[in-house]
Design a protein around this motif. Structure first.
Motif, PDB file in Angstrom:
ATOM      1  N   ALA A  74      40.271  47.993  38.467  1.00 24.37           N
ATOM      2  CA  ALA A  74      40.022  47.205  37.264  1.00 24.37           C
ATOM      3  C   ALA A  74      39.746  45.746  37.629  1.00 24.37           C
ATOM      4  CB  ALA A  74      41.237  47.302  36.343  1.00 24.37           C
ATOM      5  N   TRP A  75      39.148  45.056  36.690  1.00 27.30           N
ATOM      6  CA  TRP A  75      38.936  43.627  36.855  1.00 27.30           C
ATOM      7  C   TRP A  75      40.277  42.905  36.736  1.00 27.30           C
ATOM      8  CZ3 TRP A  75      34.179  41.320  37.787  1.00 27.30           C
ATOM      9  CH2 TRP A  75      33.054  42.138  37.638  1.00 27.30           C
ATOM     10  N   ALA A  76      40.425  41.844  37.497  1.00 32.05           N
ATOM     11  CA  ALA A  76      41.617  40.991  37.411  1.00 32.05           C
ATOM     12  C   ALA A  76      41.200  39.637  36.859  1.00 32.05           C
ATOM     13  CB  ALA A  76      42.272  40.825  38.775  1.00 32.05           C
ATOM     14  N   SER A  77      42.066  39.039  36.061  1.00 30.81           N
ATOM     15  CA  SER A  77      41.769  37.756  35.424  1.00 30.81           C
ATOM     16  C   SER A  77      42.798  36.723  35.876  1.00 30.81           C
ATOM     17  CB  SER A  77      41.793  37.905  33.898  1.00 30.81           C
ATOM     18  OG  SER A  77      41.461  36.683  33.274  1.00 30.81           O
ATOM     19  N   ASP A  78      42.347  35.686  36.614  1.00 29.00           N
ATOM     20  CA  ASP A  78      43.278  34.714  37.194  1.00 29.00           C
ATOM     21  C   ASP A  78      42.666  33.311  37.164  1.00 29.00           C
ATOM     22  OD1 ASP A  78      45.502  36.406  38.410  1.00 29.00           O
ATOM     23  OD2 ASP A  78      43.718  37.353  39.292  1.00 29.00           O
ATOM     24  N   PRO A  79      43.536  32.298  37.072  1.00 32.11           N
ATOM     25  CA  PRO A  79      43.049  30.941  37.283  1.00 32.11           C
ATOM     26  C   PRO A  79      43.050  30.610  38.769  1.00 32.11           C
ATOM     27  CG  PRO A  79      45.357  30.858  36.670  1.00 32.11           C
ATOM     28  CD  PRO A  79      44.950  32.321  36.669  1.00 32.11           C
ATOM     29  N   VAL A  80      42.057  29.909  39.216  1.00 31.31           N
ATOM     30  CA  VAL A  80      42.080  29.289  40.535  1.00 31.31           C
ATOM     31  C   VAL A  80      42.456  27.830  40.288  1.00 31.31           C
ATOM     32  CG1 VAL A  80      40.725  28.622  42.554  1.00 31.31           C
ATOM     33  CG2 VAL A  80      40.368  30.861  41.488  1.00 31.31           C
ATOM     34  N   GLY A  81      43.656  27.426  40.706  1.00 36.29           N
ATOM     35  CA  GLY A  81      44.199  26.140  40.285  1.00 36.29           C
ATOM     36  C   GLY A  81      44.969  26.308  38.989  1.00 36.29           C
ATOM     37  N   GLU A  82      45.589  25.229  38.522  1.00 33.84           N
ATOM     38  CA  GLU A  82      46.430  25.282  37.330  1.00 33.84           C
ATOM     39  C   GLU A  82      45.612  25.061  36.063  1.00 33.84           C
ATOM     40  OE1 GLU A  82      49.724  22.675  37.645  1.00 33.84           O
ATOM     41  OE2 GLU A  82      50.587  23.717  39.358  1.00 33.84           O
ATOM     42  N   THR A 121      38.446  16.809  51.148  1.00 30.20           N
ATOM     43  CA  THR A 121      39.168  17.106  49.916  1.00 30.20           C
ATOM     44  C   THR A 121      38.182  17.541  48.845  1.00 30.20           C
ATOM     45  OG1 THR A 121      40.821  15.465  50.463  1.00 30.20           O
ATOM     46  CG2 THR A 121      40.713  16.158  48.177  1.00 30.20           C
ATOM     47  N   VAL A 122      38.535  18.572  48.099  1.00 32.48           N
ATOM     48  CA  VAL A 122      37.611  19.112  47.111  1.00 32.48           C
ATOM     49  C   VAL A 122      38.336  19.359  45.797  1.00 32.48           C
ATOM     50  CG1 VAL A 122      36.145  20.190  48.854  1.00 32.48           C
ATOM     51  CG2 VAL A 122      38.036  21.493  47.862  1.00 32.48           C
ATOM     52  N   SER A 123      37.554  19.553  44.757  1.00 35.91           N
ATOM     53  CA  SER A 123      38.049  20.070  43.487  1.00 35.91           C
ATOM     54  C   SER A 123      37.697  21.550  43.439  1.00 35.91           C
ATOM     55  CB  SER A 123      37.390  19.335  42.314  1.00 35.91           C
ATOM     56  OG  SER A 123      37.742  17.972  42.319  1.00 35.91           O
ATOM     57  N   ASP A 124      38.649  22.383  43.095  1.00 32.36           N
ATOM     58  CA  ASP A 124      38.416  23.830  43.073  1.00 32.36           C
ATOM     59  C   ASP A 124      39.323  24.454  42.018  1.00 32.36           C
ATOM     60  OD1 ASP A 124      37.371  26.265  43.714  1.00 32.36           O
ATOM     61  OD2 ASP A 124      38.502  26.529  45.577  1.00 32.36           O
ATOM     62  N   THR A 125      38.931  24.286  40.760  1.00 26.06           N
ATOM     63  CA  THR A 125      39.712  24.800  39.639  1.00 26.06           C
ATOM     64  C   THR A 125      38.771  25.471  38.644  1.00 26.06           C
ATOM     65  OG1 THR A 125      41.338  23.025  39.899  1.00 26.06           O
ATOM     66  CG2 THR A 125      41.325  24.187  37.795  1.00 26.06           C
ATOM     67  N   PHE A 126      39.025  26.719  38.310  1.00 18.20           N
ATOM     68  CA  PHE A 126      38.184  27.448  37.350  1.00 18.20           C
ATOM     69  C   PHE A 126      38.897  28.737  36.958  1.00 18.20           C
ATOM     70  CE2 PHE A 126      37.015  28.742  41.620  1.00 18.20           C
ATOM     71  CZ  PHE A 126      36.881  30.119  41.558  1.00 18.20           C
ATOM     72  N   TRP A 127      38.410  29.347  35.873  1.00 16.76           N
ATOM     73  CA  TRP A 127      38.945  30.667  35.511  1.00 16.76           C
ATOM     74  C   TRP A 127      38.045  31.725  36.119  1.00 16.76           C
ATOM     75  CZ3 TRP A 127      43.632  31.160  33.260  1.00 16.76           C
ATOM     76  CH2 TRP A 127      44.079  32.484  33.127  1.00 16.76           C
ATOM     77  N   PHE A 128      38.675  32.792  36.656  1.00 13.10           N
ATOM     78  CA  PHE A 128      37.955  33.757  37.468  1.00 13.10           C
ATOM     79  C   PHE A 128      38.311  35.172  37.010  1.00 13.10           C
ATOM     80  CE2 PHE A 128      37.127  34.928  42.242  1.00 13.10           C
ATOM     81  CZ  PHE A 128      35.892  35.441  41.895  1.00 13.10           C
ATOM     82  N   GLY A 174      38.155  22.367  34.622  1.00 17.10           N
ATOM     83  CA  GLY A 174      38.286  21.947  36.009  1.00 17.10           C
ATOM     84  C   GLY A 174      36.937  21.646  36.617  1.00 17.10           C
ATOM     85  N   ASP A 175      36.812  21.846  37.908  1.00 17.92           N
ATOM     86  CA  ASP A 175      35.541  21.591  38.582  1.00 17.92           C
ATOM     87  C   ASP A 175      35.558  22.281  39.940  1.00 17.92           C
ATOM     88  OD1 ASP A 175      33.003  20.646  38.921  1.00 17.92           O
ATOM     89  OD2 ASP A 175      33.573  18.604  39.454  1.00 17.92           O
TER      90      ASP A 175
END
Length: 503
Positions: A237-245, A60-67, A273-274
């Motif tokens: 173009a660049w895309a801007s998305d969250p990974v996680g909420e 189990t991992v933490s995987d939340t960030f803005w990308f 996040g982390d």
């Protein structure tokens, strides 16, 4: 008499209905309490709760960030200059309106190569941290230190097939390699770009019963970049998305939403996040399902100590004591093996059926815990048996065994003592053996409360078992040494040549 015949005789003497009934009750206590805990664990979500991210190795991992990302082929690189990094720390209710400007030590902002946007997918990142300088991290568990220098700093990730290399520079001309990772199975096109994340700031305060209560404060990191160059990337173009909420807290909604802003060649990325190997929000499966182990431990200690107190000296007593210790240890081993072997897989299945989020228990880890529980109960039984033989009073042996094993384990499992005291008890007493229950590892790059009250033992499982085994071996040696004198307990006699108390 042969060893086999001796063991058969001692097993026949041990399997009195009262003793077998007691051990059966011990196993049922573990199974019953564990299954009750599993059935009581209900999902608080509308339907099954979202599963915690799981990495390629099943952890189990933490995987939340803005990308902020775009595609990258099998050969290519991304180079940026990171000019600044700031952050915000907010306090939880009722003081959530208090804001502190600053960065938590493991806040991260930088560049990352990732196998898509799925949480738990493989990645390699090169980032500046809040207090640990430049770090090259990959696949959640791996962390390599770069320079401690502050910003501005040039960062570069280079992909060649499944190999990703991170390098840093102070001037953009002379580069120093921080680390290289092999991410087997990367697809033809991966996502590459800028990211920001910041784990919760952990605050500890003493509880009324001992240990500590953890309070996590929301934090956010903001990285500012310029001179971004991608080679080998795909057009678009660049895309801007969250990974996680993200963007659910009041701070994000009304002050500074996480995201990416591009203006005049300068890119600002904000995120929370982390990215790391642990998910602190998931319950600890093994510890919760084995809550009845304290009861089983007490029963095993009482049975073994009483059985030992009924053995005295005489000709051939050493062989008898050794055989009885083996029988008692084997009976306790089977008790633990059955109890843990039933409650862990069944309990995990019940939790999964209820949609309850929980740390997964990989097969090898589960097997290690099951066998470890059985070994701990067996060694504790030998320890209590040796005390019974040596002290020759059942009640005295029971009191000493409970004080040495059950009391330290019980007060640290609840917890009832400060973590510093619990830590030393779990290093120096036979209760150290229960470190075999630990299913989570300690990682320097993860902000967490590594203490007994949070389910962490100060010794690794093998070392804890070694401490318990040393106590059991010493008690067995003392029992053998005491029987050599042929002394019997007051008011009792021994049949010549038997080593078994009569009268």
């Amino acid at each position: 008499m042969s060893i086999t015949d001796l063991l058969r005789r001692e097993w026949a003497a041990f399997r009195r209905p009262g003793r077998l009934t007691a051990l059966t009750v011990a196993a049922l206590a573990v199974i019953g309490l564990g299954l009750m805990s599993a059935f009581a664990g209900r999902s608080s979500c509308d339907g099954p709760c979202p599963a915690a991210p799981v990495a390629a190795d099943g952890s189990t991992v933490s995987d939340t960030f803005w990308f902020l990302h775009r595609g990258l082929g099998r050969e290519g690189s991304i180079t940026v200059r990171m000019t600044s990094m700031t952050g915000t720390i907010t306090y939880p209710p009722p003081n959530h309106d208090q804001l502190v400007a600053g960065l938590v030590p493991w806040a991260k902002a930088g560049i990352i190569v990732k196998d898509g946007l799925r949480q738990g997918s493989r990645y390699a990142a090169l980032a500046m941290t809040g207090a640990h300088g430049v770090r090259f991290q990959y696949d959640y568990k791996h962390d390599l230190a770069g320079s401690p220098d502050r910003l501005p700093r040039w960062l570069r990730l280079t992909r060649s097939g499944d190999t990703v290399t991170g390098a840093e520079s102070a001037d953009g001309r002379q580069w120093h390699t921080v680390g290289t990772a092999t991410l087997a199975g990367l697809p033809e096109t991966v996502q590459v770009g800028l990211f920001a994340t910041s784990p919760g700031d952990l605050t500890l305060r003493e509880s009324g019963l001992g240990g500590a209560i953890e309070e996590s404060r929301f934090t956010q990191a903001v990285g500012v970049f310029d001179q971004v160059a991608v080679e080998g990337g795909h057009d678009g173009a660049w895309a801007s998305d969250p990974v996680g909420e993200m963007n659910h807290t009041d701070w994000e909604k009304y002050h500074n939403p996480s995201g990416a802003v591009q203006k005049g060649g300068i890119i600002t990325v904000s995120g929370t996040g982390d990215i790391g190997p642990l998910n602190e929000e998931a319950p600890r499966v093994a510890e919760n399902l084995l809550a009845g182990l304290v009861i089983a431990l007490v029963v095993v200690l009482v049975v073994a100590a009483r059985h030992g107190s009924r053995t005295a000296g005489g000709a051939g007593a050493r062989r008898t004591v050794a055989a009885r210790a083996a029988v008692v240890g084997a009976a306790a081993f089977v008790t633990g093996l059955v109890a843990a072997g039933v409650v862990l897989p069944v309990g995990v299945a019940i939790l999964s059926g209820n949609g309850t989020p929980a740390q997964p228990l990989p097969g090898l880890t589960g097997a290690r815990v099951i066998v470890g529980v059985a070994l701990v109960l067996a060694l504790c039984a030998v320890l209590a048996f040796g005390l019974g033989v040596r002290l020759r009073r059942g009640w005295a042996a029971i009191v000493v065994a409970l004080a040495l094993v059950a009391l330290p384990y019980g007060v640290t499992a609840v917890p009832l003592l400060p973590d510093a005291v619990s830590g030393w008890l779990l290093r120096l007493t036979p209760a150290a053996g229960f470190a075999v229950l630990q299913t989570r590892a300690e990682y320097p790059q993860v902000t967490a409360h590594y203490a007994p009250s949070a389910g962490y033992f100060p010794l690794p499982g093998w070392a804890g078992l070694a401490v318990l085994a040393a106590y059991a071996a010493f008690a067995a040696w003392q029992a053998l040494r005491g029987t050599a004198t042929g002394e019997a307990a007051p008011g009792r006699t021994t049949r010549p040549g038997s080593g078994i108390i009569a009268g």
